[in-house]
Design an enzyme around this catalytic site. Sequence first.
Site, short mmCIF file in Angstrom:
data_model
loop_
_atom_site.label_atom_id
_atom_site.label_comp_id
_atom_site.label_asym_id
_atom_site.label_seq_id
_atom_site.Cartn_x
_atom_site.Cartn_y
_atom_site.Cartn_z
N ASN A 7 0.99 -0.78 -0.29
CA ASN A 7 -0.35 -0.33 -0.10
C ASN A 7 1.11 1.43 0.43
OD1 ASN A 7 0.46 0.71 2.96
ND2 ASN A 7 -0.18 -1.44 3.12
N LYS A 50 -13.89 1.35 15.94
CA LYS A 50 -12.66 0.65 16.52
C LYS A 50 -12.08 0.53 17.58
CE LYS A 50 -11.40 1.04 11.55
NZ LYS A 50 -10.65 1.45 10.65
N1 CTP Z 1 -4.20 -3.11 12.16
C1 CTP Z 1 -3.31 -4.15 12.89
N2 CTP Z 1 -2.97 -5.18 12.42
C2 CTP Z 1 -3.77 -5.36 11.34
C3 CTP Z 1 -4.51 -4.59 10.70
C4 CTP Z 1 -4.85 -3.43 11.24
O1 CTP Z 1 -2.59 -3.90 13.78
N3 CTP Z 1 -3.99 -6.70 10.62
C5 CTP Z 1 -4.07 -2.04 13.53
C6 CTP Z 1 -2.99 -0.30 11.95
O2 CTP Z 1 -1.91 -0.24 12.02
C7 CTP Z 1 -4.46 0.49 13.07
C8 CTP Z 1 -5.60 -0.05 13.19
O3 CTP Z 1 -5.81 -1.45 12.89
O4 CTP Z 1 -4.25 1.21 14.12
C9 CTP Z 1 -6.46 0.11 11.72
O5 CTP Z 1 -6.41 -0.11 10.85
P1 CTP Z 1 -6.87 0.68 9.86
O6 CTP Z 1 -6.27 -0.63 8.34
O7 CTP Z 1 -7.81 1.66 9.45
O8 CTP Z 1 -8.29 -0.92 9.95
P2 CTP Z 1 -8.33 -1.81 9.77
O9 CTP Z 1 -9.17 -2.55 10.84
O10 CTP Z 1 -7.51 -2.69 8.93
O11 CTP Z 1 -10.33 -2.05 9.62
P3 CTP Z 1 -10.54 -1.61 8.14
O12 CTP Z 1 -9.89 -2.07 6.80
O13 CTP Z 1 -12.14 -2.55 7.73
O14 CTP Z 1 -11.41 -0.45 8.20
#
Ligand code: CTP
Length: 398
Positions: A207, A336
Amino acid sequence: MGKHIVIGISGGIAAYKSMHLIRLFKKNGYEVRVTATQNALQFVTPLTIETLSQNKLYTDMFDPNRTLEVEHISVADWADALVVAPATANIIGKFANGIADDALSTLFLAVNKPVFIAPAMNSNMFENPAVQHNLDLLVQRGCHIIQPDSGFLACGTTGNGRMREPEEIFETVDEFMSDDHTLEGKRVLISAGPTYEPIDPVRFIGNHSSGLMGFCLAEAAARKGALVSLVTGPTQCSARHHNIQRYDVKTAEEMYRKCTELADQQDIIIMSAAVADYTPAHVAPEKIKKGEENLTVELVKTKDILASIGKTKRDDQLLIGFALETENEFENAKKKLHTKNADLIVLNSLRTKGAGFRTATNQVTIFSKDGQSFASELKSKQEIAQEILQTALHYIHQ
Ligand code: CTP
């Protein structure tokens, strides 16, 4: 004893304003040494610089009257910070490309302390993609850019490129240098950057995260005295502070393992990485050859690092997550907080211009478990990092 500042002056007309900058640092108790390029000395004289700084000017690496010490190394060791004002397009280009052909550019490479760069040039030069790219590189490597403002320029035009006034430069540096030690003895774990999920030996799913926000948080926490563990995915960013222990990982699984291994010893845990939510179920051992019209790659969910640390965290640990949203930002971010059991969630919106991926600036809203929210303005990621830590401190002291 005052703090040690090295002022680097390069060859622009704003060099005359640096004389006032030397005075401001001296008046406020700093020890000042000055390095100037030969071009800078077309605008200001060694006598003025040495009289104001009360120190010998360092400008010629091959001066027959020099002492026997290797001056660019001894000056670099002496410095608590380097402030380059004015910074011309030329010196910025040298810094960004590792060219060391005079006293200032050589000193820059030898300094591993905070560096502040105050550009000054014609607006077309400042906006030139080469200069902007060089500045971006320097930000990624941990330099602080004191952005020029708009105004009357020496070339007779008006535009962006006028060096910040000495008072503003002084205040920025002074505020940074007089950093509190409120995180002394605390341990902080930070995740940063993207993850790369391999499909085959040559391809991956990744990404756009640059990692800069996480690196700025690591620097800011280290400056406040914390011992920082920085677990980062692939990035161009570099960390300069000796309190930062960096761990490089590639995949979500590797990041999960490193973060969960370190989590127990931490006081504050900040998960700012853009972790892949899905990873290929199988990694092809050889390069996938072009074949059918359609190719399906089966993906499986990765482990959610933030959520799993949220499950095991102790009450004395502060857990901070990030949320990157493109719609229903506030509701999603607040959700979250609960689903991941975080104490704070920092919301980045990709809708805000100048915020999010691959920018040097950000605008965030921080939501806390006790129902409060704090919205920042659009600021440099370094300043946003400060704000996030200030908020964290408020909660950790409760
Ligand atoms: N995060 C994590 N491990 C993952 C995915 C996300 O620790 N496998 C953490 C990121 O570092 C961030 C938070 O979760 O602090 C939110 O990440 P985000 O991408 O916004 O949310 P997701 O949980 O992935 O949900 P979505 O993509 O459905 O919004």
